[in-house]
Design an enzyme around this catalytic site. Structure first.
Site, PDB file in Angstrom:
ATOM      1  N   SER A 114       0.658  -9.802  -0.134  1.00 52.58           N
ATOM      2  CA  SER A 114       0.392  -8.363  -0.137  1.00 52.58           C
ATOM      3  C   SER A 114       0.729  -7.660   1.160  1.00 52.58           C
ATOM      4  O   SER A 114       0.954  -6.442   1.161  1.00 52.58           O
ATOM      5  CB  SER A 114      -1.070  -8.110  -0.487  1.00 52.58           C
ATOM      6  OG  SER A 114      -1.923  -8.744   0.452  1.00 52.58           O
ATOM      7  N   LYS A 125       0.801  -1.222   0.000  1.00 57.58           N
ATOM      8  CA  LYS A 125       0.000   0.000   0.000  1.00 57.58           C
ATOM      9  C   LYS A 125       0.834   1.274   0.000  1.00 57.58           C
ATOM     10  O   LYS A 125       0.367   2.335  -0.424  1.00 57.58           O
ATOM     11  CB  LYS A 125      -0.933   0.000   1.203  1.00 57.58           C
ATOM     12  CG  LYS A 125      -2.107  -0.964   1.105  1.00 57.58           C
ATOM     13  CD  LYS A 125      -3.161  -0.456   0.147  1.00 57.58           C
ATOM     14  CE  LYS A 125      -4.441  -1.254   0.249  1.00 57.58           C
ATOM     15  NZ  LYS A 125      -5.524  -0.688  -0.587  1.00 57.58           N
TER      16      LYS A 125
END
Length: 434
Positions: free
Chosen positions: A327, A68
């Site tokens: 992720s 992110k």
């Protein structure tokens, strides 16, 4: 791969929102001063299990432990002086917030970050560590969507810039740098990706990966893995547009989004012919979290294990090169017991029963010696309110040695004079008692 036919490059939409590989390459140069490439690691265990060549893209090794930071920094670093002075506002399930906090501190910008009240403590702590005095943390709502609504109200009232976690062009472009790194790293190894498995929440990473691969590797299939109880991208594809799910399970917090982004959907929709979506159960996610930790030493958060959990729903040709994006790794150790519990239930090893013991001597001993199998363990035993003087009800949790032993256990229960009722996942009784 046998399940997912490769696709030739299709004409890309000409809208001004179209995202090209060149945009993502510019973002790479823009963020490279603060964001180093993450490793692409070959995984012998998963390769042997699947017959394919499985590589793990380790975004859990970012400074903020998730990809992110790419989209957040790419968005914030491009703000002009007036926008920086007005400050920024963001909403997040936790990982985007850390990227925003990192960028605020690095660039000297004040920010207010809204996160759901259910955000794990580990993520809350890391947001403040990365943001230091530059950010103010606000806990609002039961899920990301409620926190996002509060952030939008703040931005509208104060004039601060809203930094979107997924539904914005610069965010998508930043996330697309993950795909750029993957192709570069595989090229250095003399390999080509047959498929990339992408965890999906709001759709920012998926849109970025699809955009880059469209231009640079059009024969690479893309597999989207999203939580079965928060499958908002599949719902959007089924309905030809984003829809808001009524209820979602927040357990896979990094991907538990009720509605995908509008721009994300537009990008995905144009390339749905080369995309295959998978709905992954929370139990499967937990099992893979534990396997990654015990075998590879990878501390993955639930959303971070989505891609690897998806491998069991896929089939491969021998030697296929498959990349799974890990992720994020922002997992709270306080959730470990819940992870283990969900994994055991998913594997068919953990079961719960309501057991009525006749108030006669030796009934518990009989249950242990005659009903339970030699490899069965009682992991929970709680007496409930007694209904009458003849019976005593108890909640009993049993862990089997093998999942295949359940039918025999149920047969022994039926043959016993002790009444046993199995509590099944998904029922109100099970949810209440566990």
């Amino acid at each position: 791969m046998t399940d997912h036919a490769t696709q030739e490059k299709q004409p890309y939409p000409a809208e001004t929102t179209a995202i090209r590989a060149a945009d993502i390459q510019l973002a790479q140069a823009r963020i490279s001063a603060v964001i180093a490439p993450t490793p692409l690691q070959y995984c012998p265990r998963l390769s042997e299990a699947t017959g394919a060549q499985i590589y793990l893209k380790r975004e859990d090794l970012q400074d903020v432990r998730s990809y992110k930071i790419r989209g957040a920094y790419n968005s914030i670093v491009q703000l002009d002086d007036n926008q920086r002075a007005a400050g920024i506002v963001a909403a997040s399930a936790g990982n985007h917030a850390q990227g925003v906090a990192y960028a605020c501190n690095a660039l000297g910008i004040k920010g207010r970050i809204y996160v759901p009240e259910s955000t794990p403590k580990q993520k809350l702590s890391r947001i403040l560590v990365h943001g230091k005095d530059s950010v103010e943390l606000k806990l609002v709502g039961a899920n990301f969507d409620e926190a996002s609504a509060a952030a939008r109200e703040d931005a509208a009232a104060t004039g601060a810039t809203l930094v979107e976690p997924f539904d914005a062009r610069d965010t998508i472009i930043g996330q697309g740098t993950v795909a750029a790194e993957i192709l570069s790293q595989l090229t250095a190894l003399g390999k080509h990706a047959d498929a990339v498995v992408v965890p999906v929440g709001g759709g920012g990473l998926l849109a970025g990966v699809l955009s880059y691969l469209h231009d640079m590797s059009p024969r690479t299939a893309v597999i989207g893995a999203e939580p079965a109880t928060a499958a908002s991208m599949q719902a959007a594809l089924d309905n030809n547009g984003p829809v808001t799910l009524k209820d979602i399970d927040p357990f896979v917090d990094g991907a538990a989004v009720k509605r995908v982004g509008d721009l994300n959907y537009q990008v995905v929709d144009k390339q749905r012919s080369r995309l295959h979506m998978l709905a992954i159960s929370e139990g499967a996610v937990c099992t893979e979290m534990l396997d990654l930790y015990q075998n590879e030493g990878i501390v993955a958060e639930p959303a971070g294990a989505l891609s690897v959990a998806g491998l069991k729903a896929m089939s491969f040709s021998p030697g296929d090169v498959i990349v799974c994006i890990i992720s994020g790794g922002n997992n709270d150790v306080l959730r470990y017991n819940e992870v283990v519990e969900r994994s055991l239930v998913h594997q068919g090893l953990k079961h719960y029963f309501l057991v009525n013991f006749p108030q006669e001597p030796g009934q518990l001993r009989h249950f242990l010696s005659e009903v339970l199998g030699p490899e069965d363990d009682i992991t929970r035993f709680e007496y409930l309110k007694r209904n009458n003087r003849d019976t005593g009800a108890a909640l009993v949790g049993i862990q089997l040695g093998k999942a295949s032993e359940l039918p025999a256990l149920l047969e022994r229960m039926d043959a016993s004079k002790i009444y046993c009722q199995q509590l099944r996942p998904g029922t109100p009784e099970y949810d209440f008692l566990t």
